[in-house]
Enzyme design. Structure first.
Site, PDB file in Angstrom:
ATOM      1  N   GLY A  19       3.356   9.515  -0.615  1.00 47.94           N
ATOM      2  CA  GLY A  19       2.543   8.645  -1.471  1.00 47.94           C
ATOM      3  C   GLY A  19       1.412   9.426  -2.128  1.00 47.94           C
ATOM      4  N   SER A  43       2.604  -0.755  -0.363  1.00 51.32           N
ATOM      5  CA  SER A  43       1.208  -0.818  -0.785  1.00 51.32           C
ATOM      6  C   SER A  43       0.993  -1.593  -2.087  1.00 51.32           C
ATOM      7  CB  SER A  43       0.655   0.596  -0.946  1.00 51.32           C
ATOM      8  OG  SER A  43       1.220   1.206  -2.092  1.00 51.32           O
ATOM      9  N   SER A  77      -7.858  -1.736   3.629  1.00 48.56           N
ATOM     10  CA  SER A  77      -7.960  -1.949   2.180  1.00 48.56           C
ATOM     11  C   SER A  77      -8.986  -3.026   1.818  1.00 48.56           C
ATOM     12  CB  SER A  77      -6.579  -2.386   1.667  1.00 48.56           C
ATOM     13  OG  SER A  77      -6.687  -2.975   0.409  1.00 48.56           O
ATOM     14  N   GLU A 133      -8.463  -5.197  -0.179  1.00 47.63           N
ATOM     15  CA  GLU A 133      -7.717  -6.453  -0.369  1.00 47.63           C
ATOM     16  C   GLU A 133      -7.920  -7.405   0.813  1.00 47.63           C
ATOM     17  OE1 GLU A 133      -5.729  -7.679  -2.938  1.00 47.63           O
ATOM     18  OE2 GLU A 133      -6.330  -6.000  -4.213  1.00 47.63           O
ATOM     19  N   TYR A 192       0.083  -8.751   1.488  1.00 45.50           N
ATOM     20  CA  TYR A 192      -0.375  -7.366   1.709  1.00 45.50           C
ATOM     21  C   TYR A 192      -1.744  -7.377   2.403  1.00 45.50           C
ATOM     22  CZ  TYR A 192      -2.473  -2.820   0.513  1.00 45.50           C
ATOM     23  OH  TYR A 192      -3.121  -1.605   0.561  1.00 45.50           O
TER      24      TYR A 192
HETATM   25  P1  NAP Z   1       1.702   4.767  -1.862  1.00 43.77           P
HETATM   26  O1  NAP Z   1       1.587   5.810  -2.929  1.00 43.77           O
HETATM   27  O2  NAP Z   1       2.362   3.480  -2.182  1.00 43.77           O
HETATM   28  O3  NAP Z   1       2.450   5.426  -0.617  1.00 43.77           O
HETATM   29  C1  NAP Z   1       2.978   4.664   0.430  1.00 43.77           C
HETATM   30  C2  NAP Z   1       3.674   5.585   1.392  1.00 43.77           C
HETATM   31  O4  NAP Z   1       4.203   4.805   2.490  1.00 43.77           O
HETATM   32  C3  NAP Z   1       4.855   6.343   0.793  1.00 43.77           C
HETATM   33  O5  NAP Z   1       4.838   7.670   1.274  1.00 43.77           O
HETATM   34  C4  NAP Z   1       6.050   5.598   1.366  1.00 43.77           C
HETATM   35  O6  NAP Z   1       7.209   6.381   1.518  1.00 43.77           O
HETATM   36  C5  NAP Z   1       5.496   5.253   2.746  1.00 43.77           C
HETATM   37  N1  NAP Z   1       6.315   4.230   3.410  1.00 43.77           N
HETATM   38  C6  NAP Z   1       6.689   3.024   2.926  1.00 43.77           C
HETATM   39  N2  NAP Z   1       7.462   2.392   3.814  1.00 43.77           N
HETATM   40  C7  NAP Z   1       7.591   3.219   4.896  1.00 43.77           C
HETATM   41  C8  NAP Z   1       8.291   3.135   6.122  1.00 43.77           C
HETATM   42  N3  NAP Z   1       9.036   2.067   6.440  1.00 43.77           N
HETATM   43  N4  NAP Z   1       8.191   4.152   6.992  1.00 43.77           N
HETATM   44  C9  NAP Z   1       7.453   5.265   6.681  1.00 43.77           C
HETATM   45  N5  NAP Z   1       6.776   5.399   5.526  1.00 43.77           N
HETATM   46  C10 NAP Z   1       6.840   4.396   4.634  1.00 43.77           C
HETATM   47  O7  NAP Z   1       0.250   4.414  -1.290  1.00 43.77           O
HETATM   48  P2  NAP Z   1      -1.141   5.218  -1.483  1.00 43.77           P
HETATM   49  O8  NAP Z   1      -1.763   4.778  -2.743  1.00 43.77           O
HETATM   50  O9  NAP Z   1      -0.914   6.642  -1.208  1.00 43.77           O
HETATM   51  O10 NAP Z   1      -2.011   4.578  -0.321  1.00 43.77           O
HETATM   52  C11 NAP Z   1      -2.010   5.122   1.000  1.00 43.77           C
HETATM   53  C12 NAP Z   1      -2.411   4.033   1.973  1.00 43.77           C
HETATM   54  O11 NAP Z   1      -3.707   3.549   1.657  1.00 43.77           O
HETATM   55  C13 NAP Z   1      -1.502   2.830   1.982  1.00 43.77           C
HETATM   56  O12 NAP Z   1      -1.445   2.339   3.310  1.00 43.77           O
HETATM   57  C14 NAP Z   1      -2.219   1.837   1.097  1.00 43.77           C
HETATM   58  O13 NAP Z   1      -1.853   0.513   1.406  1.00 43.77           O
HETATM   59  C15 NAP Z   1      -3.648   2.143   1.457  1.00 43.77           C
HETATM   60  N6  NAP Z   1      -4.630   1.837   0.429  1.00 43.77           N
HETATM   61  C16 NAP Z   1      -4.441   2.320  -0.836  1.00 43.77           C
HETATM   62  C17 NAP Z   1      -5.383   2.048  -1.801  1.00 43.77           C
HETATM   63  C18 NAP Z   1      -5.232   2.599  -3.203  1.00 43.77           C
HETATM   64  O14 NAP Z   1      -5.942   2.125  -4.091  1.00 43.77           O
HETATM   65  N7  NAP Z   1      -4.372   3.576  -3.424  1.00 43.77           N
HETATM   66  C19 NAP Z   1      -6.523   1.277  -1.479  1.00 43.77           C
HETATM   67  C20 NAP Z   1      -6.680   0.835  -0.167  1.00 43.77           C
HETATM   68  C21 NAP Z   1      -5.737   1.119   0.780  1.00 43.77           C
HETATM   69  P3  NAP Z   1       8.376   6.428   0.384  1.00 43.77           P
HETATM   70  O15 NAP Z   1       7.861   7.372  -0.665  1.00 43.77           O
HETATM   71  O16 NAP Z   1       9.538   6.971   1.127  1.00 43.77           O
HETATM   72  O17 NAP Z   1       8.544   5.038  -0.124  1.00 43.77           O
END
Ligand code: NAP
Length: 337
Positions: free
Chosen positions: A11, A82, A127, A129, A151
């Site tokens: 991600g 996410s 988050s 959210e 979520y």
């Molecule tokens: P992202 O780009 O959507 O990445 C999500 C990751 O989770 C990907 O590597 C995905 O793998 C993996 N994943 C999904 N299902 C899985 C499973 N069953 N087993 C193992 N891995 C799995 O999210 P991000 O933006 O990097 O965010 C990182 C974290 O911070 C997330 O938990 C998100 O909810 C949280 N967060 C993000 C934000 C933001 O604004 N970006 C804000 C607050 C919190 P694949 O590539 O294989 O699908």
């Protein structure tokens, strides 16, 4: 050499965090799901020294197996479904991965450490959210949660579990309550990237229109590269705590459109943008804006860049990407325009 295990390695945040930890001299292990995950190459290109381990947040034995190989000093749980929009359509899947996945990682840690959880430091990606229908503005660590999407509900579950394992087992577990953070690595489904990529593609003549939901929605948007540093800083503290990570400023989708289209030299985005009520959230959040003063005072963390710089960086990357794709298509004789 400290050792870190990262879930969600493919991600946006996983790759930035791995790059950051590699510069700090960490040995890094990333949990990779699926049989032939196409995103593995991008991770290996960004951090050639990384070791990728097979595993899935729905599968406890695979998480224990990953702990046994990685023998981590720090675990960062970034894996999740996410995308808020998807969580209404696939609420059960989102709960099982974004929510129950946290329980499984914590259980894997508890089993691996034989209940001595304080010896491995744990970060949970909570988050903004979770605040949803907000109780106060700005939101801080003590603000009560009222999530407005499956979520947000799943994240609140994971957050409370993180706190609970800290209190029940003495885990060195921290939850970072991160507000939205973006980058050129943001998934195409998220609104910032949809706009920056759309503006670039419209400027290059690759698409005509951009279809969006609520243009009045406002968010507190920061740069992902800054935010992963905060994750690491949390785990370096003697006492585990939860921290809000935010810029403290909000912008609307209209502001985002202004900056992105200005960057590509199109002064009037209105003629390219359509609003589709089907893209409105069934229940939207109120004004999400974070107060990160605890992180500033205790971690010495603060965001570096501003919103305009962030969006312009994303547009420039999408322009370069679009031009590259055009060249490749022209070279292979597959130009369909
Ligand atoms: P992202 O780009 O959507 O990445 C999500 C990751 O989770 C990907 O590597 C995905 O793998 C993996 N994943 C999904 N299902 C899985 C499973 N069953 N087993 C193992 N891995 C799995 O999210 P991000 O933006 O990097 O965010 C990182 C974290 O911070 C997330 O938990 C998100 O909810 C949280 N967060 C993000 C934000 C933001 O604004 N970006 C804000 C607050 C919190 P694949 O590539 O294989 O699908």
């Amino acid at each position: 050499m400290p050792r870190a295990l990262i879930t969600g390695i493919t991600g946006q945040d996983g790759i930035y965090l791995a790059e950051f930890l590699a510069l700090k001299g960490y040995e890094i292990f990333g949990l990779l799901r699926g049989q032939n995950n196409p995103k593995a190459t991008a991770v290996q290109q960004a951090v050639p020294s990384i070791k990728l381990l097979g595993g899935d947040l729905r599968d406890l034995p695979s998480l224990i197996g990953a702990m046994e190989i990685a023998k981590p000093d720090e675990v960062y749980n970034l894996g999740a479904i996410s995308f808020v929009g998807l969580s209404w359509d696939q609420a059960e899947l989102t709960s099982g991965i974004t929510g129950m996945g946290v329980l499984r990682v914590l259980e894997a840690l508890r089993i691996f450490t034989q209940n001595d959880m304080s010896r491995i430091r744990f970060y949970q990606a909570s988050s903004s959210e979770m605040f949803g229908k907000v109780r106060e503005v700005p939101q801080r660590e003590t603000t009560a949660f009222h999530p407005r999407s499956p979520y947000g509900v799943a994240k609140a579950f994971g957050h409370h579990l993180t706190v609970n394992y800290r209190e029940s087992y003495g885990a060195h577990a921290c939850a970072g309550i991160l507000f939205n953070h973006e980058s050129p690595r943001r998934g195409h489904e998220f609104v910032t990237r949809k706009v920056t990529r759309g503006a670039a593609r419209i400027a290059l003549g690759l698409q005509d229109r951009l279809v969006l939901g609520n243009l009045e929605a406002r968010r507190d948007w920061g740069f992902a590269g800054d935010y992963v540093e905060a994750m690491w800083l949390m785990l370096q503290q003697e006492r585990p705590e939860d921290y809000v990570i935010a810029t403290g400023q909000t912008h609307s989708i209209r502001d985002l459109l202004d900056i992105a289209f200005q960057r590509v030299g199109i002064p009037n985005w209105q003629s390219h943008v359509l609003q589709d009520p089907r893209l409105f959230r069934p229940a939207d959040v109120d004004l999400l804006v974070g107060d990160a003063s605890r992180a500033r005072d205790e971690l010495g963390w603060k965001p570096r860049g501003d919103f305009r710089t962030l969006i312009e960086m994303m547009v420039d990357a999408d322009l370069a990407d679009g031009e590259q794709n055009e060249k490749q298509a022209a070279g292979s004789g597959n130009r369909h325009r």
